[in-house]
Write a protein that holds these residues in place. Structure first.
Motif, PDB file in Angstrom:
ATOM      1  N   SER A  37       0.926  14.861   5.210  1.00 45.75           N
ATOM      2  CA  SER A  37      -0.429  14.582   5.685  1.00 45.75           C
ATOM      3  C   SER A  37      -0.483  13.816   7.005  1.00 45.75           C
ATOM      4  CB  SER A  37      -1.202  13.797   4.629  1.00 45.75           C
ATOM      5  OG  SER A  37      -0.593  12.538   4.409  1.00 45.75           O
ATOM      6  N   GLN A  38       0.540  13.070   7.340  1.00 41.46           N
ATOM      7  CA  GLN A  38       0.496  12.263   8.557  1.00 41.46           C
ATOM      8  C   GLN A  38       0.965  13.040   9.777  1.00 41.46           C
ATOM      9  OE1 GLN A  38       2.597   8.692   7.415  1.00 41.46           O
ATOM     10  NE2 GLN A  38       0.780   7.851   6.450  1.00 41.46           N
ATOM     11  N   ASN A  39       1.850  13.999   9.573  1.00 44.32           N
ATOM     12  CA  ASN A  39       2.295  14.850  10.668  1.00 44.32           C
ATOM     13  C   ASN A  39       2.796  16.164  10.075  1.00 44.32           C
ATOM     14  OD1 ASN A  39       3.652  16.145  12.802  1.00 44.32           O
ATOM     15  ND2 ASN A  39       4.167  14.189  13.763  1.00 44.32           N
ATOM     16  N   PRO A  40       1.875  17.117   9.867  1.00 42.65           N
ATOM     17  CA  PRO A  40       2.257  18.392   9.246  1.00 42.65           C
ATOM     18  C   PRO A  40       3.340  19.142  10.022  1.00 42.65           C
ATOM     19  CG  PRO A  40      -0.119  18.177   9.342  1.00 42.65           C
ATOM     20  CD  PRO A  40       0.457  17.038  10.135  1.00 42.65           C
ATOM     21  N   GLU A  41       3.307  19.029  11.357  1.00 44.25           N
ATOM     22  CA  GLU A  41       4.289  19.738  12.183  1.00 44.25           C
ATOM     23  C   GLU A  41       5.713  19.276  11.886  1.00 44.25           C
ATOM     24  OE1 GLU A  41       5.432  19.972  16.878  1.00 44.25           O
ATOM     25  OE2 GLU A  41       3.298  19.937  16.344  1.00 44.25           O
ATOM     26  N   HIS A  42       5.887  17.984  11.697  1.00 47.45           N
ATOM     27  CA  HIS A  42       7.214  17.431  11.391  1.00 47.45           C
ATOM     28  C   HIS A  42       7.398  17.171   9.893  1.00 47.45           C
ATOM     29  CE1 HIS A  42       6.957  16.436  15.748  1.00 47.45           C
ATOM     30  NE2 HIS A  42       8.182  16.930  15.689  1.00 47.45           N
ATOM     31  N   GLU A  43       6.420  17.598   9.105  1.00 47.13           N
ATOM     32  CA  GLU A  43       6.468  17.456   7.647  1.00 47.13           C
ATOM     33  C   GLU A  43       6.695  16.011   7.214  1.00 47.13           C
ATOM     34  OE1 GLU A  43       9.362  20.406   6.399  1.00 47.13           O
ATOM     35  OE2 GLU A  43       7.817  21.950   6.455  1.00 47.13           O
ATOM     36  N   VAL A  44       5.879  15.088   7.781  1.00 45.87           N
ATOM     37  CA  VAL A  44       5.974  13.668   7.464  1.00 45.87           C
ATOM     38  C   VAL A  44       4.683  13.232   6.780  1.00 45.87           C
ATOM     39  CG1 VAL A  44       6.161  11.353   8.462  1.00 45.87           C
ATOM     40  CG2 VAL A  44       7.500  13.244   9.420  1.00 45.87           C
ATOM     41  N   PRO A  45       4.720  12.470   5.732  1.00 44.80           N
ATOM     42  CA  PRO A  45       5.916  12.102   4.978  1.00 44.80           C
ATOM     43  C   PRO A  45       6.464  13.287   4.190  1.00 44.80           C
ATOM     44  CG  PRO A  45       3.993  11.296   3.828  1.00 44.80           C
ATOM     45  CD  PRO A  45       3.510  11.907   5.109  1.00 44.80           C
ATOM     46  N   ARG A  46       7.679  13.190   3.801  1.00 47.16           N
ATOM     47  CA  ARG A  46       8.359  14.297   3.102  1.00 47.16           C
ATOM     48  C   ARG A  46       8.021  14.359   1.612  1.00 47.16           C
ATOM     49  NH1 ARG A  46      10.807  16.607   6.974  1.00 47.16           N
ATOM     50  NH2 ARG A  46      12.009  15.538   8.557  1.00 47.16           N
ATOM     51  N   ILE A  47       7.377  13.298   1.112  1.00 45.36           N
ATOM     52  CA  ILE A  47       6.965  13.238  -0.292  1.00 45.36           C
ATOM     53  C   ILE A  47       5.563  12.637  -0.366  1.00 45.36           C
ATOM     54  CG2 ILE A  47       9.290  13.048  -1.286  1.00 45.36           C
ATOM     55  CD1 ILE A  47       8.833  10.011  -1.414  1.00 45.36           C
ATOM     56  N   SER A  48       4.899  12.829  -1.491  1.00 45.57           N
ATOM     57  CA  SER A  48       3.624  12.167  -1.744  1.00 45.57           C
ATOM     58  C   SER A  48       3.894  10.786  -2.338  1.00 45.57           C
ATOM     59  CB  SER A  48       2.777  12.982  -2.713  1.00 45.57           C
ATOM     60  OG  SER A  48       2.361  14.181  -2.108  1.00 45.57           O
ATOM     61  N   ILE A  49       2.964   9.857  -2.082  1.00 47.44           N
ATOM     62  CA  ILE A  49       3.164   8.471  -2.494  1.00 47.44           C
ATOM     63  C   ILE A  49       1.881   7.912  -3.096  1.00 47.44           C
ATOM     64  CG2 ILE A  49       3.682   6.133  -1.681  1.00 47.44           C
ATOM     65  CD1 ILE A  49       5.133   7.563   0.744  1.00 47.44           C
ATOM     66  N   LEU A  50       2.022   7.228  -4.223  1.00 46.08           N
ATOM     67  CA  LEU A  50       0.942   6.429  -4.814  1.00 46.08           C
ATOM     68  C   LEU A  50       1.484   5.025  -5.025  1.00 46.08           C
ATOM     69  CD1 LEU A  50      -0.482   8.809  -7.568  1.00 46.08           C
ATOM     70  CD2 LEU A  50      -1.682   8.011  -5.520  1.00 46.08           C
ATOM     71  N   ARG A  51       0.661   4.011  -4.726  1.00 46.61           N
ATOM     72  CA  ARG A  51       1.019   2.615  -4.982  1.00 46.61           C
ATOM     73  C   ARG A  51      -0.086   1.980  -5.797  1.00 46.61           C
ATOM     74  NH1 ARG A  51       3.015  -0.834   0.236  1.00 46.61           N
ATOM     75  NH2 ARG A  51       4.936   0.305   0.630  1.00 46.61           N
ATOM     76  N   TYR A  52       0.322   1.207  -6.803  1.00 56.09           N
ATOM     77  CA  TYR A  52      -0.628   0.510  -7.666  1.00 56.09           C
ATOM     78  C   TYR A  52      -0.270  -0.966  -7.772  1.00 56.09           C
ATOM     79  CZ  TYR A  52      -2.442   4.972  -9.355  1.00 56.09           C
ATOM     80  OH  TYR A  52      -3.024   6.214  -9.441  1.00 56.09           O
ATOM     81  N   ALA A  53      -1.301  -1.788  -7.917  1.00 52.21           N
ATOM     82  CA  ALA A  53      -1.175  -3.203  -8.300  1.00 52.21           C
ATOM     83  C   ALA A  53      -0.313  -4.027  -7.345  1.00 52.21           C
ATOM     84  CB  ALA A  53      -0.644  -3.315  -9.730  1.00 52.21           C
ATOM     85  N   GLU A  54      -0.466  -3.805  -6.048  1.00 51.97           N
ATOM     86  CA  GLU A  54       0.321  -4.583  -5.097  1.00 51.97           C
ATOM     87  C   GLU A  54      -0.111  -6.045  -5.126  1.00 51.97           C
ATOM     88  OE1 GLU A  54       1.217  -4.807  -0.359  1.00 51.97           O
ATOM     89  OE2 GLU A  54       1.164  -2.834  -1.293  1.00 51.97           O
ATOM     90  N   VAL A  55       0.862  -6.928  -5.204  1.00 46.25           N
ATOM     91  CA  VAL A  55       0.630  -8.369  -5.137  1.00 46.25           C
ATOM     92  C   VAL A  55       1.552  -8.966  -4.090  1.00 46.25           C
ATOM     93  CG1 VAL A  55      -0.183  -8.631  -7.515  1.00 46.25           C
ATOM     94  CG2 VAL A  55       2.237  -8.842  -7.027  1.00 46.25           C
ATOM     95  N   SER A  56       1.055  -9.981  -3.391  1.00 44.55           N
ATOM     96  CA  SER A  56       1.818 -10.625  -2.325  1.00 44.55           C
ATOM     97  C   SER A  56       1.848 -12.118  -2.539  1.00 44.55           C
ATOM     98  CB  SER A  56       1.164 -10.354  -0.962  1.00 44.55           C
ATOM     99  OG  SER A  56       1.097  -8.995  -0.697  1.00 44.55           O
ATOM    100  N   THR A  57       2.835 -12.764  -1.924  1.00 51.55           N
ATOM    101  CA  THR A  57       2.890 -14.216  -1.887  1.00 51.55           C
ATOM    102  C   THR A  57       3.207 -14.638  -0.462  1.00 51.55           C
ATOM    103  OG1 THR A  57       3.835 -16.215  -2.858  1.00 51.55           O
ATOM    104  CG2 THR A  57       5.339 -14.374  -2.553  1.00 51.55           C
ATOM    105  N   TYR A  58       2.666 -15.770  -0.093  1.00 53.55           N
ATOM    106  CA  TYR A  58       2.900 -16.337   1.234  1.00 53.55           C
ATOM    107  C   TYR A  58       3.658 -17.653   1.121  1.00 53.55           C
ATOM    108  CZ  TYR A  58      -0.376 -12.755   2.537  1.00 53.55           C
ATOM    109  OH  TYR A  58      -0.970 -11.524   2.708  1.00 53.55           O
ATOM    110  N   ASP A  59       4.104 -17.962  -0.067  1.00 52.97           N
ATOM    111  CA  ASP A  59       4.819 -19.196  -0.358  1.00 52.97           C
ATOM    112  C   ASP A  59       6.286 -19.043   0.053  1.00 52.97           C
ATOM    113  OD1 ASP A  59       6.076 -21.425  -1.543  1.00 52.97           O
ATOM    114  OD2 ASP A  59       4.687 -21.403  -3.234  1.00 52.97           O
ATOM    115  N   PRO A  60       6.844 -20.007   0.763  1.00 53.94           N
ATOM    116  CA  PRO A  60       8.263 -19.903   1.139  1.00 53.94           C
ATOM    117  C   PRO A  60       9.204 -19.972  -0.070  1.00 53.94           C
ATOM    118  CG  PRO A  60       7.334 -21.993   1.872  1.00 53.94           C
ATOM    119  CD  PRO A  60       6.201 -21.194   1.324  1.00 53.94           C
ATOM    120  N   LEU A  61       8.708 -20.495  -1.201  1.00 56.81           N
ATOM    121  CA  LEU A  61       9.510 -20.496  -2.427  1.00 56.81           C
ATOM    122  C   LEU A  61       9.134 -19.248  -3.226  1.00 56.81           C
ATOM    123  CD1 LEU A  61       9.182 -24.271  -3.347  1.00 56.81           C
ATOM    124  CD2 LEU A  61      11.109 -23.114  -2.241  1.00 56.81           C
TER     125      LEU A  61
END
Length: 136
Positions: A37-61
């Motif tokens: 979907s991002q570049n059909p000519e170069h077939e990018v990405p080469r796979i489909s992707i789903l992401r769920y429940a992303e969590v982040s931390t900004y703590d150095p520990l």
């Protein structure tokens, strides 16, 4: 806001229609990318992707246990639906944990591990674990 020091999410990748696959789960994915979907000519990405429940931390520990627990806490009610989606579409599921390690040698490195609850959830969904570490 500065960049996170670590993040985690439940990902699903493979050769499938991500919009169709995501309909099986009653929560919105954090990311949904169709194969080529991002570049059909170069077939990018080469796979489909789903992401769920992303969590982040900004703590150095960094607490990898906590990150994984938060992902599972969000997805546990949808465990059977996730397993059904994974089985129906034949892709690969993964708990992805990304850690940005400090450059300073005197700073404590995180402990990387996973609770029994997280391990049971991953076993029930057929997912693997991938931990990526980067300096800087």
């Amino acid at each position: 806001m500065s960049d996170p020091t670590a993040y985690a999410y439940f990902g699903f990748k493979g050769d499938f229609d991500p919009l169709e696959a995501s309909r099986a789960i009653p929560i919105q994915p954090d990311e949904c990318i169709a194969k080529h979907s991002q570049n059909p000519e170069h077939e990018v990405p080469r796979i489909s992707i789903l992401r769920y429940a992303e969590v982040s931390t900004y703590d150095p520990l960094i607490d990898a246990y906590m990150l994984a627990e938060k992902v599972v806490e969000k997805l546990e009610p949808h465990q059977e639906a996730l397993r059904g989606m994974i089985d129906a579409h034949g892709g690969d599921a993964v708990l992805e944990v990304v850690l940005y390690l400090p450059e300073a040698e005197d700073v404590s490195l995180p402990i990387v591990g996973f609770s029994q609850r997280v391990i049971r959830f991953l076993a029930a969904t057929g997912a693997s674990i991938d931990v990526d570490c980067y300096r800087g």
